[in-house]
Design an enzyme around this catalytic site. Structure first.
Site, PDB file in Angstrom:
ATOM      1  N   PRO A 191      50.065  65.728  24.020  1.00 39.03           N
ATOM      2  CA  PRO A 191      48.752  65.955  23.419  1.00 39.03           C
ATOM      3  C   PRO A 191      47.956  64.681  23.164  1.00 39.03           C
ATOM      4  CG  PRO A 191      50.511  66.448  21.855  1.00 39.03           C
ATOM      5  CD  PRO A 191      51.148  66.276  23.202  1.00 39.03           C
ATOM      6  N   ASN A 192      46.670  64.796  23.444  1.00 43.29           N
ATOM      7  CA  ASN A 192      45.652  63.773  23.171  1.00 43.29           C
ATOM      8  C   ASN A 192      45.710  62.582  24.123  1.00 43.29           C
ATOM      9  OD1 ASN A 192      44.504  65.099  20.807  1.00 43.29           O
ATOM     10  ND2 ASN A 192      46.480  64.658  19.852  1.00 43.29           N
TER      11      ASN A 192
ATOM     12  N   ARG B 289      40.233  57.594  22.539  1.00 39.29           N
ATOM     13  CA  ARG B 289      41.082  57.751  21.367  1.00 39.29           C
ATOM     14  C   ARG B 289      41.615  56.401  20.870  1.00 39.29           C
ATOM     15  NH1 ARG B 289      47.285  59.833  21.820  1.00 39.29           N
ATOM     16  NH2 ARG B 289      47.543  60.038  19.575  1.00 39.29           N
TER      17      ARG B 289
ATOM     18  N   TYR C 279      45.559  52.248  21.689  1.00 42.98           N
ATOM     19  CA  TYR C 279      45.961  52.709  23.026  1.00 42.98           C
ATOM     20  C   TYR C 279      45.191  52.040  24.168  1.00 42.98           C
ATOM     21  CZ  TYR C 279      48.227  56.204  20.128  1.00 42.98           C
ATOM     22  OH  TYR C 279      49.015  56.823  19.181  1.00 42.98           O
TER      23      TYR C 279
ATOM     24  N   ASN D  30      55.817  60.884  28.106  1.00 47.38           N
ATOM     25  CA  ASN D  30      55.291  60.449  26.816  1.00 47.38           C
ATOM     26  C   ASN D  30      54.949  61.738  26.060  1.00 47.38           C
ATOM     27  OD1 ASN D  30      53.910  59.571  24.615  1.00 47.38           O
ATOM     28  ND2 ASN D  30      52.661  58.080  25.707  1.00 47.38           N
TER      29      ASN D  30
ATOM     30  N   ALA E  78      52.569  63.136  20.108  1.00 45.18           N
ATOM     31  CA  ALA E  78      52.941  63.576  18.752  1.00 45.18           C
ATOM     32  C   ALA E  78      54.149  64.513  18.750  1.00 45.18           C
ATOM     33  CB  ALA E  78      51.752  64.252  18.083  1.00 45.18           C
TER      34      ALA E  78
ATOM     35  N   GLU F  59      61.776  58.254  27.986  1.00 45.87           N
ATOM     36  CA  GLU F  59      60.742  58.449  26.962  1.00 45.87           C
ATOM     37  C   GLU F  59      59.850  57.205  26.940  1.00 45.87           C
ATOM     38  OE1 GLU F  59      62.513  58.254  23.087  1.00 45.87           O
ATOM     39  OE2 GLU F  59      60.650  58.715  22.028  1.00 45.87           O
TER      40      GLU F  59
ATOM     41  N   HIS G 131      56.302  55.333  25.194  1.00 52.80           N
ATOM     42  CA  HIS G 131      55.186  55.275  24.244  1.00 52.80           C
ATOM     43  C   HIS G 131      54.340  54.062  24.559  1.00 52.80           C
ATOM     44  CE1 HIS G 131      56.919  58.496  22.011  1.00 52.80           C
ATOM     45  NE2 HIS G 131      58.079  57.880  22.079  1.00 52.80           N
TER      46      HIS G 131
ATOM     47  N   ARG H 130      55.048  51.416  13.497  1.00 51.59           N
ATOM     48  CA  ARG H 130      53.966  52.261  12.965  1.00 51.59           C
ATOM     49  C   ARG H 130      54.484  53.123  11.808  1.00 51.59           C
ATOM     50  NH1 ARG H 130      50.719  54.941  17.717  1.00 51.59           N
ATOM     51  NH2 ARG H 130      49.324  55.383  15.941  1.00 51.59           N
TER      52      ARG H 130
END
Ligand code: DQA
Length: 160
Positions: free
Chosen positions: A9-10, A17, A22, A74, A77, A98, A100, A107
């Protein structure tokens, strides 16, 4: 070799964003970078992005049914919430990395949990878009250096 490169998502909003986290490059830029790297390596890639958890589960299952060699994901969320994605990767038994874009380890507390991680052969974080290319290289290395029969790849023994 054929990899499914998945984004949650996003991530379709890359460039718009939170560019301070990012970056300014778009999802289309990301795909172009990964495709160019895949071409250089003689690897086939298919891209998928969804804002919906179940659609991502369906795509992981599809990667299994269509005999992909590995998954770069990725989960965005859903990293921090989704047992369904964890179970899907476990069920598919495809070597999965995975990714990111940001360094989630630096974070928020809620970003320190990754449900999917235990089913992944490696995690790449904080490398920007290059992290997806690194993930492909990890898969190429794993698949090239030993026969990956799923169970071995799921063990996560040399999780990085
Ligand atoms: C992200 C990090 C997640 O915590 C966040 O929810 C995202 C993107 C990253 O690429 O850095 O959507 O996965």
């Amino acid at each position: 070799m054929k990899f499914m490169v998945m984004n949650g998502p996003n991530l379709n909003m890359l460039g718009i964003r939170e560019p301070e986290i990012y970056g300014k490059d778009t999802y289309e830029d990301l795909k172009a970078l990964v495709r160019a790297a895949a071409d250089e390596r003689g690897v086939e890639v298919e891209f998928y992005q969804s804002n919906h958890e179940g659609d991502l589960v369906d795509k992981i299952q599809e990667a299994f049914m269509r005999h992909f060699d590995g998954i770069v994901i990725n989960p965005a969320a859903y990293t921090h919430t989704s047992v369904a994605l964890l179970d899907a990767v476990k069920a598919a038994k495809l070597p999965t990395v995975e990714v990111h874009i940001s360094d989630v380890s630096k974070r928020d507390d809620f970003r320190q949990v990754s449900y999917i991680r235990e089913a992944c052969v490696a995690t790449v974080m904080g490398r920007g878009f290059q992290g997806y290319v690194d993930a492909m290289d990890i898969l190429i290395d794993k698949l090239g250096s030993k026969a990956c029969d799923g169970a071995a790849c799921q063990a996560g023994a040399d999780h990085e």
